[in-house]
Design a protein around this motif. Structure first.
Motif, PDB file in Angstrom:
ATOM      1  N   ASP A 178       0.816  -1.214   0.000  1.00 33.49           N
ATOM      2  CA  ASP A 178       0.000   0.000   0.000  1.00 33.49           C
ATOM      3  C   ASP A 178       0.850   1.265   0.000  1.00 33.49           C
ATOM      4  OD1 ASP A 178      -2.367  -1.421  -0.058  1.00 33.49           O
ATOM      5  OD2 ASP A 178      -2.540  -1.489   2.136  1.00 33.49           O
ATOM      6  N   ARG A 201       1.263   2.806  -3.722  1.00 39.28           N
ATOM      7  CA  ARG A 201       0.103   3.064  -4.577  1.00 39.28           C
ATOM      8  C   ARG A 201       0.067   4.481  -5.135  1.00 39.28           C
ATOM      9  NH1 ARG A 201      -2.301  -1.639  -4.657  1.00 39.28           N
ATOM     10  NH2 ARG A 201      -2.707  -2.780  -2.751  1.00 39.28           N
ATOM     11  N   GLU A 202       0.841   5.358  -4.565  1.00 40.63           N
ATOM     12  CA  GLU A 202       0.819   6.771  -4.974  1.00 40.63           C
ATOM     13  C   GLU A 202       2.064   7.134  -5.771  1.00 40.63           C
ATOM     14  OE1 GLU A 202      -1.801   8.769  -4.400  1.00 40.63           O
ATOM     15  OE2 GLU A 202      -2.791   7.091  -3.398  1.00 40.63           O
TER      16      GLU A 202
END
Length: 133
Positions: free
Chosen positions: A55, A58-59
């Motif tokens: 996670d 994800r950016e």
């Protein structure tokens, strides 16, 4: 494990590049997948060498390069160069600001393979690699 999954995603992307290169003319796709393979490879290392989770990546595309530098995998300068290379080559070819050339695709693929090989050996997990040569 999430780290091995990322490594094997990179393996599959590189294998797809090999296949497309055999059918000449898919230069933009090879460039795109080469960058994706580099990012998955860096993510593999970060997941192996830290408490990061998938996670965390994800950016944006820069995160993998920056994290590689933070963890001592590459220098901060190398991370900056990869980020700039991404901006100058992948984005331009992908969004059709320029036409991708065979030489550009070959160079990106060769870079992706070299980085992949370096990282998997650096992490001492080369046995998890599933690339076909």
């Amino acid at each position: 494990d999430a780290d091995v999954i990322q490594l094997r995603k990179a393996c599959r992307l590189l294998d797809a590049c090999r296949l497309l290169r055999e059918h000449d003319g898919y230069h933009t796709s090879v460039i795109e997948m080469s960058f994706a393979a580099i990012e998955r490879t860096f993510e593999f290392y970060a997941l192996t060498a830290s408490n990061d989770t998938i996670d965390d990546f994800r950016e944006g595309h820069n995160r993998a390069y920056d994290r590689g530098a933070d963890l001592g995998l590459v220098t901060a300068e190398t991370a900056r160069c990869l980020t700039q290379l991404y901006r100058d080559n992948r984005a331009a070819a992908y969004y059709r600001d320029t036409v991708a050339a065979a030489q550009q695709a070959d160079a990106m693929f060769d870079l992706a393979v070299a980085i992949h090989d370096y990282v998997k050996n650096f992490a001492r997990l080369s046995h998890e690699c599933q690339c076909r040569r």
